[in-house]
Design a protein around this motif. Structure first.
Motif, PDB file in Angstrom:
ATOM      1  N   ILE A   1       0.889  -1.093   0.140  1.00  0.00           N
ATOM      2  CA  ILE A   1       0.015  -0.033   0.040  1.00  0.00           C
ATOM      3  C   ILE A   1       0.971   1.348   0.018  1.00  0.00           C
ATOM      4  O   ILE A   1       0.613   2.109  -0.854  1.00  0.00           O
ATOM      5  N   GLU A   2       1.708   1.221   0.781  1.00  0.00           N
ATOM      6  CA  GLU A   2       2.685   2.320   0.847  1.00  0.00           C
ATOM      7  C   GLU A   2       3.466   2.694  -0.409  1.00  0.00           C
ATOM      8  O   GLU A   2       3.505   3.761  -0.844  1.00  0.00           O
ATOM      9  N   ALA A   3       3.811   1.489  -1.182  1.00  0.00           N
ATOM     10  CA  ALA A   3       4.420   1.674  -2.334  1.00  0.00           C
ATOM     11  C   ALA A   3       3.540   2.150  -3.389  1.00  0.00           C
ATOM     12  O   ALA A   3       4.139   3.059  -4.534  1.00  0.00           O
ATOM     13  N   ILE A   4       2.464   1.668  -3.600  1.00  0.00           N
ATOM     14  CA  ILE A   4       1.349   2.387  -4.598  1.00  0.00           C
ATOM     15  C   ILE A   4       1.205   3.757  -4.221  1.00  0.00           C
ATOM     16  O   ILE A   4       1.083   4.546  -5.143  1.00  0.00           O
ATOM     17  N   ALA A   5       1.202   3.843  -2.810  1.00  0.00           N
ATOM     18  CA  ALA A   5       0.864   5.535  -2.587  1.00  0.00           C
ATOM     19  C   ALA A   5       2.096   6.199  -2.776  1.00  0.00           C
ATOM     20  O   ALA A   5       1.971   7.357  -3.422  1.00  0.00           O
ATOM     21  N   ASP A   6       3.404   5.804  -2.881  1.00  0.00           N
ATOM     22  CA  ASP A   6       4.500   6.588  -3.082  1.00  0.00           C
ATOM     23  C   ASP A   6       4.547   6.766  -4.638  1.00  0.00           C
ATOM     24  O   ASP A   6       5.019   7.778  -5.058  1.00  0.00           O
TER      25      ASP A   6
ATOM     26  N   ALA B   1       2.238   7.063  -6.500  1.00  0.00           N
ATOM     27  CA  ALA B   1       0.860   8.118  -6.986  1.00  0.00           C
ATOM     28  C   ALA B   1       1.556   9.528  -6.551  1.00  0.00           C
ATOM     29  O   ALA B   1       1.395  10.391  -7.306  1.00  0.00           O
ATOM     30  N   VAL B   2       2.292   9.511  -5.335  1.00  0.00           N
ATOM     31  CA  VAL B   2       2.866  10.979  -5.108  1.00  0.00           C
ATOM     32  C   VAL B   2       3.957  11.376  -6.033  1.00  0.00           C
ATOM     33  O   VAL B   2       3.921  12.562  -6.369  1.00  0.00           O
TER      34      VAL B   2
ATOM     35  N   PRO C   1      -1.803  14.184  -4.304  1.00  0.00           N
ATOM     36  CA  PRO C   1      -1.437  14.504  -2.718  1.00  0.00           C
ATOM     37  C   PRO C   1      -1.492  13.541  -1.968  1.00  0.00           C
ATOM     38  O   PRO C   1      -2.219  12.725  -1.968  1.00  0.00           O
ATOM     39  N   ARG C   2      -0.362  13.449  -0.871  1.00  0.00           N
ATOM     40  CA  ARG C   2      -0.459  12.405  -0.020  1.00  0.00           C
ATOM     41  C   ARG C   2      -1.506  12.128   0.780  1.00  0.00           C
ATOM     42  O   ARG C   2      -1.786  10.876   1.395  1.00  0.00           O
TER      43      ARG C   2
ATOM     44  N   ALA D   1      -5.259   3.698  -2.244  1.00  0.00           N
ATOM     45  CA  ALA D   1      -4.628   2.227  -2.327  1.00  0.00           C
ATOM     46  C   ALA D   1      -5.245   1.421  -1.372  1.00  0.00           C
ATOM     47  O   ALA D   1      -5.461   0.205  -1.805  1.00  0.00           O
ATOM     48  N   ALA D   2      -5.357   1.778   0.123  1.00  0.00           N
ATOM     49  CA  ALA D   2      -6.063   0.759   0.755  1.00  0.00           C
ATOM     50  C   ALA D   2      -7.332   0.134   0.649  1.00  0.00           C
ATOM     51  O   ALA D   2      -7.480  -0.855   0.503  1.00  0.00           O
TER      52      ALA D   2
END
Ligand SMILES: NC(=O)C1=CN([C@@H]2O[C@H](COP(=O)(O)OP(=O)(O)OC[C@H]3O[C@@H](n4cnc5c(N)ncnc54)[C@H](OP(=O)(O)O)[C@@H]3O)[C@@H](O)[C@H]2O)C=CC1
Ligand SMILES: O=C(O)[C@@H]1CCC=N1
Length: 267
Positions: free
Chosen positions: A183-188, A190-191, A196-197, A204-205
């Motif tokens: 999830i963190e990697a998908i979010a990164d 996207a950032v 926006p974070r 993602a979640a």
């Protein structure tokens, strides 16, 4: 004594279980006790959950019919040494320690004790836990049912052959950590592309939650569900190819294998 639950160790997994159990209301807070070495932690637990606390493991076993060993695997031996002479005959010991076999726990007690071995996971806190359960032959069917009810109060339960417990650790016990990394990697990603974070973790979640729900409710093979997302010549298949090129599946399989290996080493 009946319907009293004690947790030796009020760390991450202990708290997740207590949170899930209280939310489901199968135990009232006054029937739960937690022991830990850390006074600040006990104060926070008492404040947040309204349960009883003690620093003395022998006080806890006096008050609890079901005793959950929620300390690190190597601490289990120390705790058992401390409590074994005072443990009551009808007490049920529930060990959630990774890699600790029922046989090892029996040897540590060096007398007949009812032992249930469980591998839960931290999503217990939000009622979405996954727990695998095995027990020794001193535990009656009624008692096992009682333990299953507790773990079902915060998620799903599977009865497994104890020899598979280390594999369970790699599959559902530890895998929430791999999923958070995903999830963190998908979010990164996207950032990196300008999102926006504050929006990315939810997006993602929720995608991970929905995909997991699809696997559980449609009965379709994960590969078929993946194919349903990949439009021909579309965007997703580009991502899938990159994941294959970078060894995504192999990395996850190796990670599970290393996790299981470590769990086996702990025994
Ligand atoms: N975390 C998880 O996702 C999962 C964990 N487990 C299992 O659960 C167990 C606990 O793990 P986890 O909650 O992550 O670990 P934590 O370290 O978060 O919690 C263990 C707690 O026990 C306390 N403790 C240490 N010694 C004693 C003692 N003698 N008497 C009472 N309490 C003591 C620790 O205090 P201090 O920190 O001061 O040492 C700590 O607060 C492990 O055996 C693990 O294998 C199983 C499934 C999932
Ligand atoms: O990391 C650990 O050892 C524990 C066991 C399963 C999840 N966390």
């Amino acid at each position: 004594m009946k319907n009293t639950l004690g947790f030796i160790g009020g760390g991450n997994m202990g708290k997740a279980m207590i949170g899930g159990i209280l939310e489901s209301k199968i135990f009232a807070p006054e029937n739960i006790m937690v022991s830990d070495l850390n006074t600040d932690l006990l104060n926070t637990i008492e404040e947040n959950y309204g349960v009883k606390t003690t620093k003395d493991n022998n006080v806890l076993i006096k008050h609890s019919q079901i005793i959950v060993l929620a300390v690190k695997p190597h601490i289990c031996d120390i705790v058992i040494k401390e409590i074994k002479d005072k443990i009551k005959e009808d007490a049920i010991i529930v060990s959630i320690a990774a890699g600790k076999s029922i046989e090892q726990i029996e040897e540590n007690f060096n007398k007949d004790v009812k032992i249930v071995r469980v591998m839960p996971n931290t999503p217990a806190l939000v009622g979405k836990g996954m727990s695998a359960i095995s027990s020794n032959n001193k535990v009656s069917e009624v008692e096992l049912e009682q333990i299953i009810n507790i773990f079902e109060s915060f998620g799903e339960v599977e009865l497994v052959d104890e020899k598979l417990m280390d594999v369970v650790t790699g599959t559902s016990g530890s895998s929430p950590a791999y999923v958070y990394m995903f999830i963190e990697a998908i979010a990164d990603g996207a950032v990196l592309e300008g999102m926006p974070r504050d929006k990315v973790y939810k997006m993602a979640a929720q995608a991970v939650l929905g995909a997991a729900q699809m696997v559980l409710t449609t009965g379709k093979h994960p590969g078929e569900l993946k194919d349903m997302v990949c439009s021909p010549g579309g965007t997703t298949i580009e991502a899938v190819k990159t994941l294959e090129d970078k060894g995504f599946r192999s990395a996850v399989m190796e990670a599970v294998r290393e996790c299981v290996k470590k769990s086996r080493e702990l025994s």
